[in-house]
Scaffold this motif. Structure first.
Motif, PDB file in Angstrom:
ATOM      1  N   ALA A   7       0.841  -1.198   0.000  1.00 30.55           N
ATOM      2  CA  ALA A   7       0.000   0.000   0.000  1.00 30.55           C
ATOM      3  C   ALA A   7       0.877   1.250   0.000  1.00 30.55           C
ATOM      4  N   MET A   8       0.404   2.246  -0.721  1.00 35.22           N
ATOM      5  CA  MET A   8       1.082   3.543  -0.759  1.00 35.22           C
ATOM      6  C   MET A   8       0.505   4.447   0.303  1.00 35.22           C
ATOM      7  N   ASN A   9       1.340   5.266   0.883  1.00 39.83           N
ATOM      8  CA  ASN A   9       0.880   6.261   1.843  1.00 39.83           C
ATOM      9  C   ASN A   9       0.733   7.581   1.090  1.00 39.83           C
ATOM     10  N   LEU A  10      -0.442   7.753   0.458  1.00 36.44           N
ATOM     11  CA  LEU A  10      -0.724   8.913  -0.378  1.00 36.44           C
ATOM     12  C   LEU A  10      -2.022   9.561   0.085  1.00 36.44           C
ATOM     13  N   THR A  11      -1.999  10.870   0.274  1.00 34.89           N
ATOM     14  CA  THR A  11      -3.240  11.563   0.614  1.00 34.89           C
ATOM     15  C   THR A  11      -4.179  11.501  -0.591  1.00 34.89           C
ATOM     16  N   GLU A  12      -5.449  11.287  -0.347  1.00 32.25           N
ATOM     17  CA  GLU A  12      -6.428  11.182  -1.436  1.00 32.25           C
ATOM     18  C   GLU A  12      -7.267  12.446  -1.569  1.00 32.25           C
ATOM     19  N   VAL A 102       0.185  14.408  -1.007  1.00 30.21           N
ATOM     20  CA  VAL A 102       1.443  14.120  -0.324  1.00 30.21           C
ATOM     21  C   VAL A 102       1.678  12.614  -0.298  1.00 30.21           C
ATOM     22  N   LEU A 103       2.852  12.216  -0.781  1.00 26.77           N
ATOM     23  CA  LEU A 103       3.294  10.824  -0.724  1.00 26.77           C
ATOM     24  C   LEU A 103       4.352  10.719   0.366  1.00 26.77           C
ATOM     25  N   THR A 104       4.161   9.779   1.283  1.00 28.26           N
ATOM     26  CA  THR A 104       5.183   9.479   2.277  1.00 28.26           C
ATOM     27  C   THR A 104       5.700   8.085   1.955  1.00 28.26           C
ATOM     28  N   GLY A 105       7.010   7.996   1.716  1.00 29.35           N
ATOM     29  CA  GLY A 105       7.604   6.714   1.371  1.00 29.35           C
ATOM     30  C   GLY A 105       8.610   6.855   0.247  1.00 29.35           C
ATOM     31  N   PRO A 106       9.092   5.729  -0.253  1.00 28.65           N
ATOM     32  CA  PRO A 106      10.194   5.742  -1.221  1.00 28.65           C
ATOM     33  C   PRO A 106       9.833   6.403  -2.548  1.00 28.65           C
ATOM     34  N   TYR A 107      10.844   6.995  -3.166  1.00 27.89           N
ATOM     35  CA  TYR A 107      10.663   7.622  -4.473  1.00 27.89           C
ATOM     36  C   TYR A 107      10.222   6.608  -5.521  1.00 27.89           C
ATOM     37  N   SER A 108      10.514   5.330  -5.305  1.00 30.45           N
ATOM     38  CA  SER A 108      10.095   4.303  -6.270  1.00 30.45           C
ATOM     39  C   SER A 108       8.568   4.217  -6.366  1.00 30.45           C
ATOM     40  N   ASN A 109       7.842   4.775  -5.386  1.00 31.67           N
ATOM     41  CA  ASN A 109       6.372   4.806  -5.443  1.00 31.67           C
ATOM     42  C   ASN A 109       5.830   5.967  -6.263  1.00 31.67           C
ATOM     43  N   LEU A 110       6.702   6.892  -6.688  1.00 31.07           N
ATOM     44  CA  LEU A 110       6.221   8.095  -7.373  1.00 31.07           C
ATOM     45  C   LEU A 110       5.452   7.822  -8.664  1.00 31.07           C
ATOM     46  N   PRO A 111       5.909   6.912  -9.547  1.00 32.95           N
ATOM     47  CA  PRO A 111       5.117   6.685 -10.763  1.00 32.95           C
ATOM     48  C   PRO A 111       3.686   6.229 -10.445  1.00 32.95           C
ATOM     49  N   GLN A 112       3.540   5.297  -9.517  1.00 32.09           N
ATOM     50  CA  GLN A 112       2.213   4.807  -9.124  1.00 32.09           C
ATOM     51  C   GLN A 112       1.427   5.924  -8.440  1.00 32.09           C
ATOM     52  N   ALA A 113       2.076   6.690  -7.575  1.00 32.49           N
ATOM     53  CA  ALA A 113       1.404   7.774  -6.862  1.00 32.49           C
ATOM     54  C   ALA A 113       0.902   8.839  -7.837  1.00 32.49           C
ATOM     55  N   GLY A 115       0.179   8.440 -10.973  1.00 35.17           N
ATOM     56  CA  GLY A 115      -0.946   7.858 -11.702  1.00 35.17           C
ATOM     57  C   GLY A 115      -2.223   7.952 -10.896  1.00 35.17           C
ATOM     58  N   ARG A 116      -2.136   7.637  -9.607  1.00 32.73           N
ATOM     59  CA  ARG A 116      -3.305   7.717  -8.726  1.00 32.73           C
ATOM     60  C   ARG A 116      -3.782   9.164  -8.581  1.00 32.73           C
ATOM     61  N   VAL A 117      -2.850  10.107  -8.453  1.00 35.77           N
ATOM     62  CA  VAL A 117      -3.214  11.521  -8.343  1.00 35.77           C
ATOM     63  C   VAL A 117      -3.999  11.965  -9.574  1.00 35.77           C
ATOM     64  N   PHE A 118      -3.540  11.591 -10.755  1.00 34.08           N
ATOM     65  CA  PHE A 118      -4.256  11.989 -11.976  1.00 34.08           C
ATOM     66  C   PHE A 118      -5.644  11.343 -12.041  1.00 34.08           C
ATOM     67  N   GLU A 119      -5.780  10.113 -11.522  1.00 33.59           N
ATOM     68  CA  GLU A 119      -7.099   9.475 -11.443  1.00 33.59           C
ATOM     69  C   GLU A 119      -8.018  10.279 -10.525  1.00 33.59           C
ATOM     70  N   ILE A 120      -7.505  10.672  -9.352  1.00 30.86           N
ATOM     71  CA  ILE A 120      -8.306  11.440  -8.383  1.00 30.86           C
ATOM     72  C   ILE A 120      -8.727  12.776  -8.987  1.00 30.86           C
ATOM     73  N   VAL A 121      -7.789  13.462  -9.638  1.00 33.19           N
ATOM     74  CA  VAL A 121      -8.087  14.759 -10.262  1.00 33.19           C
ATOM     75  C   VAL A 121      -9.212  14.593 -11.291  1.00 33.19           C
ATOM     76  N   ALA A 122      -9.151  13.517 -12.087  1.00 33.13           N
ATOM     77  CA  ALA A 122     -10.196  13.273 -13.093  1.00 33.13           C
ATOM     78  C   ALA A 122     -11.528  12.932 -12.414  1.00 33.13           C
ATOM     79  N   GLN A 123     -11.498  12.051 -11.397  1.00 30.40           N
ATOM     80  CA  GLN A 123     -12.727  11.644 -10.707  1.00 30.40           C
ATOM     81  C   GLN A 123     -13.416  12.822 -10.027  1.00 30.40           C
ATOM     82  N   LYS A 124     -12.630  13.687  -9.413  1.00 32.49           N
ATOM     83  CA  LYS A 124     -13.183  14.831  -8.679  1.00 32.49           C
ATOM     84  C   LYS A 124     -13.439  16.035  -9.586  1.00 32.49           C
ATOM     85  N   LYS A 125     -13.096  15.859 -10.871  1.00 32.71           N
ATOM     86  CA  LYS A 125     -13.279  16.936 -11.848  1.00 32.71           C
ATOM     87  C   LYS A 125     -12.620  18.244 -11.380  1.00 32.71           C
ATOM     88  N   ILE A 126     -11.404  18.113 -10.850  1.00 30.83           N
ATOM     89  CA  ILE A 126     -10.639  19.281 -10.417  1.00 30.83           C
ATOM     90  C   ILE A 126     -10.169  20.016 -11.667  1.00 30.83           C
TER      91      ILE A 126
END
Length: 158
Positions: A7-12, A102-113, A115-126
């Motif tokens: 699991a990633m530690n990413l604010t949603e 905000v992502l807390t954890g290794p930089y290796s999680n950045l590509p996945q994080a 991707g998730r951020v862009f999904e959230i932005v699209a879902q929330k229509k930001i």
């Protein structure tokens, strides 16, 4: 055999922040991020001692545009740069309004994080504006345990 996905530690829920105008010195690469981002950072770290000879670094930040595959690995400076090493570019980055995750954890999680951020932005229509996305590395990976690294992922917001 299935492998467990860590699991990633990413604010949603994003916070709206204003990124300040910044003196930004960088190396720019165009093309696939998975190849160019590590290379850009490797090149930048090689010239950091030269930057520090005449300038004060106040932050490490990447700027990127997904649509044009533009990636910039860079540093924020306390003032307009003086006597920069060769092959570096300078820009006064205007900053502006951003949705911050905000992502807390290794930089290796950045590509996945990201991707998730862009999904959230699209879902929330930001509403997005046409500008660089920002990854702001808030602590030093040389002295911070990998699981405690904090990266702000900022999406330019209209």
């Amino acid at each position: 055999m299935a492998t467990a996905k860590r699991a990633m530690n990413l604010t949603e829920e994003p916070n709206i922040v204003t990124w300040p105008e910044t003196h930004y010195v960088f190396i720019e690469k165009i093309g696939p991020f998975q190849d160019n981002a590590p290379q850009a950072w490797q090149n930048l770290h090689q010239v950091v001692p030269g930057i520090l000879e005449h300038n004060k670094i106040i932050g490490y930040t990447s700027l990127f545009k997904v649509d044009t595959k533009t990636y910039r690995a860079g540093v924020s400076l306390a003032a307009e740069p003086k006597n920069l090493p060769a092959n570096l570019k300078y820009e006064k980055f205007k900053g502006g309004k951003y949705s911050r995750f905000v992502l807390t954890g290794p930089y290796s999680n950045l590509p996945q994080a990201c991707g998730r951020v862009f999904e959230i932005v699209a879902q929330k229509k930001i509403p997005k504006r046409d500008d660089y996305c920002v990854e702001n590395y808030t602590n030093d990976p040389r002295t911070t345990p990998e699981e405690q690294l904090v990266t702000e992922i900022l999406i330019p917001t209209a």
